[in-house]
Structures are given as C-alpha cells and as structure tokens.
Design a protein around this motif. Structure first.
Motif, short mmCIF file in Angstrom:
data_model
loop_
_atom_site.label_atom_id
_atom_site.label_comp_id
_atom_site.label_asym_id
_atom_site.label_seq_id
_atom_site.Cartn_x
_atom_site.Cartn_y
_atom_site.Cartn_z
N LYS A 1 0.83 -1.03 -0.08
CA LYS A 1 -0.07 0.11 0.06
C LYS A 1 0.74 1.13 -0.03
CE LYS A 1 -3.94 -2.06 2.27
NZ LYS A 1 -5.04 -1.73 3.22
N SER A 2 0.33 2.49 -0.72
CA SER A 2 1.22 3.52 -0.70
C SER A 2 1.19 4.15 0.72
CB SER A 2 0.60 4.42 -1.71
OG SER A 2 -0.84 4.80 -1.27
N SER A 3 2.29 5.12 0.86
CA SER A 3 2.12 5.83 2.15
C SER A 3 0.84 6.48 2.46
CB SER A 3 3.34 6.81 2.38
OG SER A 3 3.30 7.67 1.34
N PHE A 4 0.47 7.20 1.35
CA PHE A 4 -1.02 7.64 1.38
C PHE A 4 -2.08 6.88 1.86
CE2 PHE A 4 -5.24 8.75 -0.31
CZ PHE A 4 -5.39 10.08 0.31
N MET A 5 -2.15 5.67 1.35
CA MET A 5 -3.38 4.80 1.88
C MET A 5 -2.86 4.32 3.41
SD MET A 5 -5.37 4.31 -0.19
CE MET A 5 -6.23 2.92 0.28
N LYS A 6 -1.61 4.23 3.73
CA LYS A 6 -1.41 3.72 5.07
C LYS A 6 -1.97 4.76 6.08
CE LYS A 6 2.96 1.73 3.97
NZ LYS A 6 4.30 1.80 3.65
N LYS A 7 -1.47 6.18 5.69
CA LYS A 7 -1.94 7.30 6.59
C LYS A 7 -3.59 7.29 6.55
CE LYS A 7 -1.03 12.36 7.01
NZ LYS A 7 -2.39 12.82 6.86
N GLN A 8 -4.29 7.08 5.36
CA GLN A 8 -5.56 7.27 5.48
C GLN A 8 -6.04 6.00 6.22
OE1 GLN A 8 -7.40 6.68 1.38
NE2 GLN A 8 -9.07 7.96 1.99
N ASN A 9 -5.80 5.03 6.02
CA ASN A 9 -6.28 3.92 6.76
C ASN A 9 -5.88 3.97 8.45
OD1 ASN A 9 -7.06 2.44 4.47
ND2 ASN A 9 -5.10 1.06 4.60
N ALA A 10 -4.90 4.45 8.79
CA ALA A 10 -4.64 4.78 10.04
C ALA A 10 -5.50 6.03 10.84
CB ALA A 10 -3.08 5.22 10.48
N GLU A 11 -5.85 7.05 10.05
CA GLU A 11 -6.35 8.24 10.45
C GLU A 11 -8.19 7.66 10.55
OE1 GLU A 11 -6.02 11.44 7.64
OE2 GLU A 11 -4.00 11.91 8.33
N THR A 12 -8.36 6.88 9.40
CA THR A 12 -10.13 6.54 9.79
C THR A 12 -10.14 5.62 10.67
OG1 THR A 12 -10.02 6.68 7.10
CG2 THR A 12 -11.79 5.07 8.44
N GLY A 13 -9.21 4.81 11.19
CA GLY A 13 -9.11 3.84 12.21
C GLY A 13 -9.36 4.58 13.60
N CYS A 14 -8.34 5.49 13.57
CA CYS A 14 -8.40 6.22 14.98
C CYS A 14 -9.73 7.48 15.09
CB CYS A 14 -7.17 7.02 15.05
SG CYS A 14 -5.60 6.03 15.27
N LYS A 15 -9.94 7.67 13.95
CA LYS A 15 -11.20 8.66 14.34
C LYS A 15 -12.64 7.66 14.73
CE LYS A 15 -10.35 11.72 10.69
NZ LYS A 15 -10.63 12.38 9.22
N GLY A 16 -12.55 6.50 14.10
CA GLY A 16 -13.58 5.51 14.61
C GLY A 16 -13.57 5.13 15.88
N GLU A 17 -12.21 4.78 16.36
CA GLU A 17 -12.06 4.40 17.78
C GLU A 17 -12.43 5.62 18.84
OE1 GLU A 17 -8.06 3.10 18.37
OE2 GLU A 17 -8.20 1.92 16.58
N MET A 18 -11.88 6.76 18.42
CA MET A 18 -12.20 8.08 19.26
C MET A 18 -13.92 8.32 19.34
SD MET A 18 -11.32 10.55 21.10
CE MET A 18 -9.52 11.28 20.79
N ALA A 19 -14.75 7.95 17.98
CA ALA A 19 -15.97 8.31 18.38
C ALA A 19 -16.52 7.31 19.15
CB ALA A 19 -16.55 8.19 16.77
N VAL A 20 -16.19 6.01 19.12
CA VAL A 20 -16.69 4.96 19.76
C VAL A 20 -16.27 5.07 21.51
CG1 VAL A 20 -16.65 2.48 20.47
CG2 VAL A 20 -16.86 3.25 18.08
N ALA A 21 -14.95 5.47 21.62
CA ALA A 21 -14.74 5.95 23.27
C ALA A 21 -15.57 7.15 23.63
CB ALA A 21 -13.18 6.35 23.07
N LYS A 22 -15.87 8.04 22.75
CA LYS A 22 -16.76 9.22 23.15
C LYS A 22 -18.26 8.90 23.46
CE LYS A 22 -18.01 13.98 21.80
NZ LYS A 22 -17.96 15.07 20.90
N LEU A 23 -18.62 7.93 22.61
CA LEU A 23 -20.09 7.55 22.74
C LEU A 23 -20.31 6.73 24.00
CD1 LEU A 23 -23.10 7.51 21.50
CD2 LEU A 23 -22.16 5.32 20.26
N LEU A 24 -19.36 5.69 24.29
CA LEU A 24 -19.62 4.74 25.27
C LEU A 24 -18.81 5.15 26.50
CD1 LEU A 24 -18.60 1.51 23.46
CD2 LEU A 24 -20.80 2.57 24.09
N GLY A 25 -18.41 6.40 26.66
CA GLY A 25 -17.75 7.03 27.74
C GLY A 25 -16.33 6.10 28.26
N CYS A 26 -15.55 5.43 27.18
CA CYS A 26 -14.46 4.97 27.26
C CYS A 26 -12.95 5.56 27.22
CB CYS A 26 -14.42 3.61 26.30
SG CYS A 26 -15.77 2.39 26.51
#
Length: 143
Positions: A33-58
């Motif tokens: 995968k290109s470095s752009f794809m690595k960065k995009q995948n990591a950002e998407t994953g971290c945003k999803g994790e942050m949103a779930v943590a916020k929603l559940l109070g984790c």
C-alpha cells in the motif's frame, strides 16, 4: 448514531494515526500500500475508535506500539465490574467490505463495533456484533 468529534478529539486521533503510520512503516505491516493509503487507513481507524470511546464513555487509547493493540481497542465496563473488550472497525466506504481479517475473526475481542467516517469530524456508529457471531458467520461462508 452520529458522533461529532471536537477539534481536540480530532487532533488526538490524527496524532495517534501518525504514530501508527511510523510504526507500520518500520514493520511493513501494510506491504503493497502507498504511504497515502497507510495514513488514510490509520486516520480512519483512529477517528472511529475516538468516536466509539466518546459515545461509550471509554478511554481512547492513542498509544501505538510495535505489537499493535492485540485486537482490543478499548474496554467498556458492564455490570459486575466486567470489562467488555471492543475492536472498532472503521471505513470511509458505505460497503464496508474487508473490515475484519481472518486473524481478527479468531481474535481476543468480545465485540466488534462498526463505524463509517463521513468527513473530517463526523463518524457514524453503524452497529455492533459479538465476536462469536462474526466467527459463526465466517464459518458458514467457508463451507
């Protein structure tokens, strides 16, 4: 359910994604995968994790190590003091194909939570599924 990340939450997720890309580059985790794809995948994953943590109070775990997170992004305390382990799967696609690898099907988490990152700060928490049900579905598909 839509979760809107604050500017602080957004930046925290991007910093964690940046750490993840640096470690993944060293280990060649995303080979091909290109470095752009690595960065995009990591950002998407971290945003999803942050949103779930916020929603559940984790607690959002922005720490990234060479060994990864072992397939557990956070714990949600339930009655009796038990912690339900959660692996957040995030995508920017509405199809959501390929979010769970064969390795993760037999992983350590109790529950998968699925999210779609809509834009810079908006994340849709689509739903969840116990990991044993995901494993059961996967076994049916391979028959």
């Amino acid at each position: 359910m839509q979760v809107v990340l604050s500017s602080h939450e957004f930046i925290t997720a991007l910093v964690a994604a940046s750490r993840s890309c640096t470690l993944d580059h060293d280990k060649h985790k995303f080979s091909g995968k290109s470095s752009f794809m690595k960065k995009q995948n990591a950002e998407t994953g971290c945003k999803g994790e942050m949103a779930v943590a916020k929603l559940l109070g984790c607690r959002f775990n922005g720490d990234r190590t060479d060994g990864g997170d072992g397939g557990i992004d956070m714990y949600f305390k339930v009655s009796g003091g038990f912690g339900l382990s959660i692996d957040v799967k995030s995508t920017e696609s509405t199809r959501g194909y390929g979010l769970i690898s064969d390795y993760e099907i037999n992983g350590a988490c109790d529950t998968f939570v699925f999210t779609t990152v809509k834009n810079l700060t908006n994340v849709e928490v689509e739903g969840w599924c116990p990991s044993d049900e995901v494993k059961s579905i996967a076994e049916c598909e391979t028959m």
